[in-house]
Write a protein that holds these residues in place. Structure first.
Motif, PDB file in Angstrom:
ATOM      1  N   HIS A  19     -56.783  -6.973 -29.761  1.00 14.33           N
ATOM      2  CA  HIS A  19     -56.821  -5.795 -30.628  1.00 14.33           C
ATOM      3  C   HIS A  19     -55.904  -6.083 -31.809  1.00 14.33           C
ATOM      4  CE1 HIS A  19     -53.270  -5.077 -28.168  1.00 14.33           C
ATOM      5  NE2 HIS A  19     -52.901  -4.042 -28.892  1.00 14.33           N
ATOM      6  N   HIS A  26     -53.189  -4.654 -33.187  1.00 15.24           N
ATOM      7  CA  HIS A  26     -51.786  -4.256 -33.344  1.00 15.24           C
ATOM      8  C   HIS A  26     -50.960  -5.446 -33.826  1.00 15.24           C
ATOM      9  CE1 HIS A  26     -51.979  -0.504 -30.512  1.00 15.24           C
ATOM     10  NE2 HIS A  26     -52.524  -0.303 -31.692  1.00 15.24           N
ATOM     11  N   ASP A  73     -48.194  -6.794 -33.151  1.00 14.96           N
ATOM     12  CA  ASP A  73     -47.575  -7.753 -32.234  1.00 14.96           C
ATOM     13  C   ASP A  73     -48.606  -8.699 -31.613  1.00 14.96           C
ATOM     14  OD1 ASP A  73     -48.436  -5.329 -31.118  1.00 14.96           O
ATOM     15  OD2 ASP A  73     -47.221  -5.589 -29.327  1.00 14.96           O
ATOM     16  N   HIS A  74     -49.883  -8.475 -31.894  1.00 18.74           N
ATOM     17  CA  HIS A  74     -50.936  -9.344 -31.346  1.00 18.74           C
ATOM     18  C   HIS A  74     -51.570 -10.225 -32.415  1.00 18.74           C
ATOM     19  CE1 HIS A  74     -50.996  -7.408 -27.343  1.00 18.74           C
ATOM     20  NE2 HIS A  74     -50.365  -6.484 -28.049  1.00 18.74           N
ATOM     21  N   HIS A 117     -56.224   2.161 -25.832  1.00 21.21           N
ATOM     22  CA  HIS A 117     -54.895   1.827 -26.385  1.00 21.21           C
ATOM     23  C   HIS A 117     -55.055   1.547 -27.886  1.00 21.21           C
ATOM     24  CE1 HIS A 117     -51.048  -0.321 -26.782  1.00 21.21           C
ATOM     25  NE2 HIS A 117     -51.736  -1.240 -27.447  1.00 21.21           N
ATOM     26  N   ASP A 119     -52.916  -5.027 -23.619  1.00 21.61           N
ATOM     27  CA  ASP A 119     -52.053  -3.851 -23.510  1.00 21.61           C
ATOM     28  C   ASP A 119     -52.682  -2.748 -22.657  1.00 21.61           C
ATOM     29  OD1 ASP A 119     -50.305  -5.187 -25.088  1.00 21.61           O
ATOM     30  OD2 ASP A 119     -50.429  -3.845 -26.819  1.00 21.61           O
TER      31      ASP A 119
HETATM   32 ZN   LIG Z   1     -51.066  -2.833 -28.645  1.00 23.57          ZN
END
Ligand SMILES: [Zn+2]
Length: 281
Positions: free
Chosen positions: A104, A106, A108-109, A192, A222
């Motif tokens: 996904h 986000h 941090d990914h 999420h 996540d």
């Molecule tokens: Zn996430």
């Protein structure tokens, strides 16, 4: 059917209140690793599942509106920990990475996507479709920092193709056979974030989808903050749920993954922000 090697890695960490991520946990600041994984496929070579943070994330967080992201989710990153630096130590250069499976979008990914100019991006179409066009505070509110995406992100996307799941994948009715050889299956776990996917990888030649899970590794992204929360279905604090794209979808996805794990108790689980399980696979 092929098998792959899965190497869990982490690039940086973020901080949050333990109580927000797990109901019943104390109001104490806890560190969460930004996990990603290297998947080594016998023919396709090294493939990444997400990338963790990069120094670009930290630069974006120093200016408006990225600074808001850092207020909610402070980040720590050692330069030696970036995906690129760790791959170099494992003997791979950035240009060896031709495919990155994106769970996904986000920050941090996808923090280091720009570090891999040769890579195509394998993802479920809504993961980008639902967020593209969001700018400024509206994007940051979704933990989405559009500047992290390469300028040619859209044309480099290769959407995952979902078809009827083989026996042994229930309750998932559809999977994407990522490499076309049943070595890695992607399952949809949205909520999420839009379009989030988890992976189920065959890491042992004797492993079967219909077995007890031995020789299978689940990269759950996540779908939960901790392995224990995923396996036991522990609820998330209201404040944690506020961050979800769609709380009802999130609950359904976590339940489906938990149900699959109950039927495959020997499968090893890796969630992005917790230490990987050991000793099962
Ligand atoms: Zn996430």
């Amino acid at each position: 059917m092929n098998t792959v090697q899965v190497i869990p890695l982490r690039a940086g960490e973020c901080f949050n209140f333990a109580a927000v991520t797990g109901r019943g946990e104390p109001w104490r600041v806890k560190s969460f690793p930004a996990g990603f994984a290297l998947i080594v496929h016998p023919q396709r070579g090294p493939v990444l599942f997400d990338t963790g943070y990069s120094s670009l994330v930290r630069r974006i967080m120093r200016r408006w509106p990225g600074v808001l992201y850092g207020l909610v989710t402070p980040v720590r990153l050692d330069e030696r920990e970036t995906a690129r630096a760790q791959l170099a130590r494992l003997g791979w250069s950035a240009s060896d990475i031709r495919e990155i499976i994106v769970s996904h979008l986000h920050a941090d990914h996808v923090g280091a996507l720009r570090d891999f100019p040769q890579a195509r991006f394998l993802l479920d179409a809504p993961a980008f479709g639902e967020l593209r066009g969001l700018q400024g505070v509206k994007a940051v509110r979704r933990a989405f920092l559009p500047e992290l995406l390469p300028d040619d992100f859209a044309p480099r996307i290769q959407p995952l193709t979902f078809t009827a799941a083989p026996p042994g994948l229930s309750p998932f009715s559809e999977v994407a056979d990522v490499f076309g050889d049943e070595s890695v299956l992607a399952v949809r776990v949205p909520g999420h974030a839009p379009g989030m996917v988890a992976l189920i990888a065959r890491t042992h030649p004797q492993a079967t989808w219909e077995g007890d899970g031995a020789g299978l590794t689940v990269l759950a992204a996540d779908a939960a903050w901790t392995v224990r929360a995923l396996r036991e279905g522990l609820p998330v604090h209201l404040l944690g749920r506020l961050a979800f794209w769609n709380a009802a979808q999130e609950a359904r996805s976590a339940r489906q993954l938990r149900d699959w794990l109950t039927g495959h108790p020997q499968a090893q689980v890796i969630v992005s922000h917790d230490a990987p399980e050991v000793g099962r696979a």
